[in-house]
Design a protein around this motif. Structure first.
Motif, PDB file in Angstrom:
ATOM      1  N   GLY A  11      33.486  38.237  32.107  1.00  0.00           N
ATOM      2  CA  GLY A  11      33.238  39.584  32.630  1.00  0.00           C
ATOM      3  C   GLY A  11      33.598  39.687  34.103  1.00  0.00           C
ATOM      4  N   GLY A  12      34.472  40.625  34.439  1.00  0.00           N
ATOM      5  CA  GLY A  12      34.896  40.776  35.834  1.00  0.00           C
ATOM      6  C   GLY A  12      36.066  39.883  36.204  1.00  0.00           C
ATOM      7  N   VAL A  13      36.418  38.955  35.315  1.00  0.00           N
ATOM      8  CA  VAL A  13      37.577  38.068  35.548  1.00  0.00           C
ATOM      9  C   VAL A  13      38.660  38.363  34.512  1.00  0.00           C
ATOM     10  CG1 VAL A  13      38.392  35.669  35.641  1.00  0.00           C
ATOM     11  CG2 VAL A  13      36.161  36.262  36.622  1.00  0.00           C
ATOM     12  N   LEU A  14      38.275  38.301  33.237  1.00  0.00           N
ATOM     13  CA  LEU A  14      39.240  38.578  32.158  1.00  0.00           C
ATOM     14  C   LEU A  14      38.926  39.871  31.406  1.00  0.00           C
ATOM     15  CD1 LEU A  14      39.591  34.982  30.630  1.00  0.00           C
ATOM     16  CD2 LEU A  14      41.145  36.117  32.242  1.00  0.00           C
ATOM     17  N   MET A  15      37.658  40.307  31.471  1.00  0.00           N
ATOM     18  CA  MET A  15      37.237  41.508  30.746  1.00  0.00           C
ATOM     19  C   MET A  15      36.623  42.529  31.700  1.00  0.00           C
ATOM     20  SD  MET A  15      37.967  40.925  27.502  1.00  0.00           S
ATOM     21  CE  MET A  15      37.478  42.598  27.230  1.00  0.00           C
ATOM     22  N   ASP A  16      36.974  43.781  31.490  1.00  0.00           N
ATOM     23  CA  ASP A  16      36.454  44.873  32.312  1.00  0.00           C
ATOM     24  C   ASP A  16      35.314  45.550  31.556  1.00  0.00           C
ATOM     25  OD1 ASP A  16      36.025  46.952  34.005  1.00  0.00           O
ATOM     26  OD2 ASP A  16      37.959  47.925  33.716  1.00  0.00           O
ATOM     27  N   TRP A  17      34.081  45.073  31.825  1.00  0.00           N
ATOM     28  CA  TRP A  17      32.889  45.630  31.172  1.00  0.00           C
ATOM     29  C   TRP A  17      32.050  46.358  32.205  1.00  0.00           C
ATOM     30  CZ3 TRP A  17      27.641  45.038  32.045  1.00  0.00           C
ATOM     31  CH2 TRP A  17      26.791  45.591  31.075  1.00  0.00           C
ATOM     32  N   PRO A  89      44.485  42.904  32.874  1.00  0.00           N
ATOM     33  CA  PRO A  89      45.822  42.394  32.514  1.00  0.00           C
ATOM     34  C   PRO A  89      46.392  41.330  33.448  1.00  0.00           C
ATOM     35  CG  PRO A  89      45.751  44.783  32.333  1.00  0.00           C
ATOM     36  CD  PRO A  89      44.456  44.368  32.963  1.00  0.00           C
ATOM     37  N   HIS A  90      46.295  41.533  34.772  1.00  0.00           N
ATOM     38  CA  HIS A  90      46.955  40.572  35.674  1.00  0.00           C
ATOM     39  C   HIS A  90      46.301  39.193  35.599  1.00  0.00           C
ATOM     40  CE1 HIS A  90      43.958  42.879  37.955  1.00  0.00           C
ATOM     41  NE2 HIS A  90      43.755  41.807  38.702  1.00  0.00           N
ATOM     42  N   ASN A  91      44.987  39.141  35.349  1.00  0.00           N
ATOM     43  CA  ASN A  91      44.319  37.837  35.225  1.00  0.00           C
ATOM     44  C   ASN A  91      44.564  37.210  33.854  1.00  0.00           C
ATOM     45  OD1 ASN A  91      43.374  38.110  37.821  1.00  0.00           O
ATOM     46  ND2 ASN A  91      41.315  38.750  37.238  1.00  0.00           N
ATOM     47  N   VAL A  92      44.633  38.052  32.818  1.00  0.00           N
ATOM     48  CA  VAL A  92      44.931  37.536  31.482  1.00  0.00           C
ATOM     49  C   VAL A  92      46.351  36.950  31.453  1.00  0.00           C
ATOM     50  CG1 VAL A  92      45.302  38.181  29.058  1.00  0.00           C
ATOM     51  CG2 VAL A  92      43.286  39.018  30.277  1.00  0.00           C
ATOM     52  N   GLU A  93      47.246  37.568  32.198  1.00  0.00           N
ATOM     53  CA  GLU A  93      48.623  37.049  32.283  1.00  0.00           C
ATOM     54  C   GLU A  93      48.636  35.631  32.876  1.00  0.00           C
ATOM     55  OE1 GLU A  93      52.737  38.121  34.578  1.00  0.00           O
ATOM     56  OE2 GLU A  93      51.250  39.737  34.391  1.00  0.00           O
ATOM     57  N   VAL A  94      47.795  35.419  33.892  1.00  0.00           N
ATOM     58  CA  VAL A  94      47.680  34.076  34.504  1.00  0.00           C
ATOM     59  C   VAL A  94      47.116  33.100  33.475  1.00  0.00           C
ATOM     60  CG1 VAL A  94      46.567  32.726  36.321  1.00  0.00           C
ATOM     61  CG2 VAL A  94      47.420  35.030  36.832  1.00  0.00           C
ATOM     62  N   LEU A  95      46.104  33.530  32.727  1.00  0.00           N
ATOM     63  CA  LEU A  95      45.529  32.681  31.678  1.00  0.00           C
ATOM     64  C   LEU A  95      46.596  32.292  30.655  1.00  0.00           C
ATOM     65  CD1 LEU A  95      43.089  31.469  30.055  1.00  0.00           C
ATOM     66  CD2 LEU A  95      42.889  33.717  28.977  1.00  0.00           C
ATOM     67  N   VAL A 184      37.381  29.623  42.605  1.00  0.00           N
ATOM     68  CA  VAL A 184      38.091  30.844  42.996  1.00  0.00           C
ATOM     69  C   VAL A 184      37.123  31.997  42.773  1.00  0.00           C
ATOM     70  CG1 VAL A 184      40.006  32.417  42.544  1.00  0.00           C
ATOM     71  CG2 VAL A 184      40.363  29.944  42.345  1.00  0.00           C
ATOM     72  N   HIS A 185      36.796  32.713  43.848  1.00  0.00           N
ATOM     73  CA  HIS A 185      35.948  33.902  43.736  1.00  0.00           C
ATOM     74  C   HIS A 185      36.857  35.106  43.523  1.00  0.00           C
ATOM     75  CE1 HIS A 185      33.221  37.066  45.785  1.00  0.00           C
ATOM     76  NE2 HIS A 185      33.025  37.030  44.481  1.00  0.00           N
ATOM     77  N   VAL A 186      36.759  35.702  42.355  1.00  0.00           N
ATOM     78  CA  VAL A 186      37.642  36.816  41.985  1.00  0.00           C
ATOM     79  C   VAL A 186      37.050  38.143  42.445  1.00  0.00           C
ATOM     80  CG1 VAL A 186      38.531  38.128  40.010  1.00  0.00           C
ATOM     81  CG2 VAL A 186      38.707  35.651  40.029  1.00  0.00           C
ATOM     82  N   THR A 187      37.872  38.933  43.136  1.00  0.00           N
ATOM     83  CA  THR A 187      37.553  40.322  43.464  1.00  0.00           C
ATOM     84  C   THR A 187      38.714  41.157  42.893  1.00  0.00           C
ATOM     85  OG1 THR A 187      38.801  40.391  45.526  1.00  0.00           O
ATOM     86  CG2 THR A 187      36.557  39.524  45.666  1.00  0.00           C
ATOM     87  N   PRO A 188      38.598  42.490  42.924  1.00  0.00           N
ATOM     88  CA  PRO A 188      39.726  43.295  42.404  1.00  0.00           C
ATOM     89  C   PRO A 188      41.045  43.029  43.138  1.00  0.00           C
ATOM     90  CG  PRO A 188      37.757  44.647  42.586  1.00  0.00           C
ATOM     91  CD  PRO A 188      37.420  43.331  43.230  1.00  0.00           C
ATOM     92  N   GLU A 189      40.953  42.513  44.367  1.00  0.00           N
ATOM     93  CA  GLU A 189      42.188  42.280  45.154  1.00  0.00           C
ATOM     94  C   GLU A 189      42.775  40.878  44.947  1.00  0.00           C
ATOM     95  OE1 GLU A 189      39.228  43.498  46.801  1.00  0.00           O
ATOM     96  OE2 GLU A 189      40.044  45.448  46.192  1.00  0.00           O
ATOM     97  N   THR A 190      42.058  40.009  44.250  1.00  0.00           N
ATOM     98  CA  THR A 190      42.475  38.605  44.148  1.00  0.00           C
ATOM     99  C   THR A 190      43.805  38.437  43.422  1.00  0.00           C
ATOM    100  OG1 THR A 190      40.178  37.852  44.143  1.00  0.00           O
ATOM    101  CG2 THR A 190      41.810  36.317  43.265  1.00  0.00           C
ATOM    102  N   ASP A 191      44.684  37.643  44.024  1.00  0.00           N
ATOM    103  CA  ASP A 191      45.907  37.202  43.350  1.00  0.00           C
ATOM    104  C   ASP A 191      45.570  35.834  42.749  1.00  0.00           C
ATOM    105  OD1 ASP A 191      48.327  36.036  42.643  1.00  0.00           O
ATOM    106  OD2 ASP A 191      49.427  36.927  44.312  1.00  0.00           O
ATOM    107  N   LEU A 192      45.156  35.841  41.500  1.00  0.00           N
ATOM    108  CA  LEU A 192      44.617  34.627  40.883  1.00  0.00           C
ATOM    109  C   LEU A 192      45.641  33.501  40.828  1.00  0.00           C
ATOM    110  CD1 LEU A 192      42.300  33.163  39.486  1.00  0.00           C
ATOM    111  CD2 LEU A 192      42.950  34.286  37.337  1.00  0.00           C
ATOM    112  N   GLU A 193      46.867  33.838  40.493  1.00  0.00           N
ATOM    113  CA  GLU A 193      47.898  32.797  40.411  1.00  0.00           C
ATOM    114  C   GLU A 193      48.081  32.110  41.763  1.00  0.00           C
ATOM    115  OE1 GLU A 193      52.496  32.123  38.879  1.00  0.00           O
ATOM    116  OE2 GLU A 193      51.465  33.997  38.405  1.00  0.00           O
ATOM    117  N   LYS A 194      48.149  32.899  42.823  1.00  0.00           N
ATOM    118  CA  LYS A 194      48.314  32.337  44.169  1.00  0.00           C
ATOM    119  C   LYS A 194      47.129  31.450  44.544  1.00  0.00           C
ATOM    120  CE  LYS A 194      49.017  33.533  49.034  1.00  0.00           C
ATOM    121  NZ  LYS A 194      47.958  32.592  49.473  1.00  0.00           N
ATOM    122  N   GLU A 195      45.918  31.933  44.239  1.00  0.00           N
ATOM    123  CA  GLU A 195      44.705  31.149  44.561  1.00  0.00           C
ATOM    124  C   GLU A 195      44.730  29.799  43.843  1.00  0.00           C
ATOM    125  OE1 GLU A 195      42.059  31.904  46.524  1.00  0.00           O
ATOM    126  OE2 GLU A 195      42.667  33.923  47.103  1.00  0.00           O
TER     127      GLU A 195
END
Length: 204
Positions: A11-17, A89-95, A184-195
């Motif tokens: 929740g908040g990383v891969l799913m928008d609940w 979507p952008h985090n699921v793409e990294v997954l 990695v602390h994910v926020t809406p601005e996080t570029d997960l792949e870069k982190e």
């Protein structure tokens, strides 16, 4: 130390609940909605269902406390799937990219045992975890209780120092760090792949 394992919160990383996805239209009154979510169906109450309390039991407890809100409280879990709006979507793409590498993927989520199967059935990317998911509602433990990380570490024989833990909740990040995880602390601005690359993860 070489990174071998990547552990995702959901929740908040891969799913928008968010309960507002249902209640915004239900109330059609933002002030009333926020009052309800902050004082009646507050997150602490929902977390008890994530800790393993039955949805029906949680609902009855709250209805007894707030009988004037009975209709709204019963609507909460009856419309839970509307609150699970979509994936992120952008985090699921990294997954998905990680699924093509040699890293081992794990899930560690605060989620009701009763509602989690819906997400599993409706979002195919959960298959990338190969069943290696620790669900709070099943374990009767909830982040940030360190015991739930120990369940993950012991069940899958992991070393925290060889693992990256990804979450959107600062308290969970803090606890994971204290247990030796890279985080990695994910926020809406996080570029997960870069982190992840910054922590030594290779996507090739």
């Amino acid at each position: 130390m070489k990174i071998k394992n990547i552990v995702f919160d959901f929740g908040g990383v891969l799913m928008d609940w968010n309960p507002r996805y249902f209640f915004k239209e239900y109330f059609n009154d933002d002030e009333k909605m926020e009052y309800f979510l902050e004082n009646i169906a507050q997150s602490e109450w929902n977390e008890e269902q994530d800790r393993g309390r039955l949805l029906s039991e949680g609902t009855e407890i709250q209805v007894k406390k707030f009988p004037e809100w009975e209709k709204e409280l019963r609507a909460y879990y009856d419309n839970w799937t509307v609150m699970l709006k979509s994936d992120i979507p952008h985090n699921v793409e990294v997954l998905r990219k990680l699924g093509k590498t040699d890293y081992q993927l794990y899930g560690l989520t605060n989620w009701s045992e009763e509602t989690f199967p819906y997400a599993l059935e409706n979002y195919d990317f959960f298959q990338l975890f190969d069943g290696k998911i620790v669900v709070s509602g099943t374990e009767k433990l909830i982040k940030p209780d360190p015991k739930i990380w120990h369940v993950l570490l012991e069940r899958y024989n992991l070393d925290a120092q060889e693992s990256i833990f990804i979450d959107d909740n600062p308290k969970n990040i803090e606890m994971a760090q204290s247990l030796g995880f890279n985080t990695v602390h994910v926020t809406p601005e996080t570029d997960l792949e870069k982190e992840l690359i910054d922590l030594g993860v290779k996507f090739d």
